[in-house]
Design an enzyme around this catalytic site. Sequence first.
Site, short mmCIF file in Angstrom:
data_model
loop_
_atom_site.label_atom_id
_atom_site.label_comp_id
_atom_site.label_asym_id
_atom_site.label_seq_id
_atom_site.Cartn_x
_atom_site.Cartn_y
_atom_site.Cartn_z
N LYS A 113 0.84 -1.20 0.00
CA LYS A 113 0.00 0.00 0.00
C LYS A 113 0.88 1.25 0.00
O LYS A 113 1.94 1.27 0.63
CB LYS A 113 -0.91 -0.02 1.24
CG LYS A 113 -1.98 1.07 1.27
CD LYS A 113 -2.86 0.91 2.52
CE LYS A 113 -3.96 1.95 2.58
NZ LYS A 113 -4.81 1.81 3.79
N SER A 139 -9.78 1.60 3.04
CA SER A 139 -8.97 2.40 2.17
C SER A 139 -7.92 1.62 1.39
O SER A 139 -7.35 2.15 0.44
CB SER A 139 -8.29 3.50 2.98
OG SER A 139 -7.35 2.93 3.88
N SER A 199 -9.82 -0.75 7.17
CA SER A 199 -9.27 -0.54 5.82
C SER A 199 -8.56 -1.73 5.19
O SER A 199 -8.23 -1.69 4.01
CB SER A 199 -8.33 0.67 5.83
OG SER A 199 -9.07 1.86 5.94
#
Lengths: 115, 424
Positions: free
Chosen positions: B28, B103, B127
């Site tokens: 990420k 997210s 997330s």
Amino acid sequence: MGAPASTRCCIETLTAHTTLQSGMSDTPVDTDEVEHIAQLARIDLDEDERELFAEQFGDILSSFEALDDVPEVEREPELTNVMRPDEIAESFDREDALANAPETEDDQFKGPNVS
Amino acid sequence: MSYNGYITETRIDGSDDGPLAGRSIAVKDNISTEGVPTTCGSAMLESYVPPFDATVVERLKQAGATIPGKTNMDEFGMGTTTETSAFGATENPVAQGHVPGGSSGGSAAVVAAGDADMALGTDTGGSVRCPAAFCGVVGLKPTYGLVSRYGLVAYANSLEQIGPIAPSVEEAAELLDVIAGPDERDATTRDATEHGETAYAAAADGDVDGMDIGIPTELVEGADKAVREQFWRAIDELEAEGASYHEVSLPSVEHAVEAYYVIAMSEASSNLARFDGVRYGVSGGYDGNWNETFATAREEGFGPEVKRRVLLGTYALSAGYHDKYYKKAQDARAWVKQDFDEALEEADVLASPTMPVPPFERGESLDDPLKMYLADANTTPVNLANLPAISVPAGETDDGLPVGMQFVGPAFGETDIIRAGSAL
């Protein structure tokens, strides 16, 4: 906006569930207040943003009012500080540490002029 | 179909051998990678290149993994749909026209699409678990303190953990074996071996015979009918394998979403103060009053959801409102923690739907932030309680949309939730 019926149903359930009511605004927020917070947070906003945020903050802060129903709960015991002596360890050289600064001068961060 | 899973595609090679040799692990884009841009999905950090690796990235490389790229995400982790990224929204590769969740939507999407073997995400209020549920893959949020946050660009430090996303429970557990463990650079990490079993991949044995599952009614009743059907079908499956269940009540979780948002926004308002155009971020080269210069740089660098959260956090901490919002939210956090601890004294794991709804249609929740926040009802309590949780696929709705099942375990009880998840 085309929310499918199923999603809508659920959000309403959730809403009732958390004692929120969409559109309810017990905590009206005006654009002056948004502007004041924006100044504290050091973020400029344009007029459209101020108006949108004033409307949205009213709803969001109303939902936060539900926290008033939270009972007093015994929190964890006091935390204690854990100390250790300072140790010198490897660290970045100046060049690496400043590599991402938008502006530098004499091996230092360069900020705007103090007026 | 281009689903926009990566912000930066690259190739970072790990060592020649190790437990992850030959495997690709996407990372990420809020996790620092030395020499490779780390944008947090924000225009503010578009050209930021970290001079160091996050501890988890160091561990991936030592374990022989190859990193194929940095994945798309909601800006600074603030979102449930991966639509707030400054680099465009990610689309759900297994449910066209729908969001991948957020997210860590890019991380879940590249795994679901088969473009990476596994991925790392971060979970502040769901997330990792939300996008895993929406993309039909596995995502695990570790106990607070199990995985080092050194090199993770902070959004809400007291809540967040880095966690694995993978096609199967066993692979997620293998990745956890590599990234877990204390780190002298993150003072909040703990040595889990002092608290229980830590052989994570070995725990994916599917053996739930005799396992006692608690089902918090508050987290099931609020869910969509289609989600509830798949949830109970999965519980039936576990019962058939020898597990038993009982219902429990966690009254505190009805306040979790509000408490979570107050705490996360408050921490964000402080953490994101560093992005001022001098130390980091876009400067624009303005001169004049410092405060005005910062405010201009921050207006340009931050997107609407980040501004919204920083402003609300500033408000919640401001004079006169601290006791009303922040202190109350901390009380709610203590209450949630106490409720979970009590429920877990009577059960090995707790089970609920991961998300109360199937994946949103794209664009559906962007205009109504409160609606997006409420979708986090089942995931945020776990972060408030510092506990581990896993989301595993549990069938699909009639429309073919993925549904996720969440198992929550006691602190450092990752092996319990891995075992439960691997039985599905």
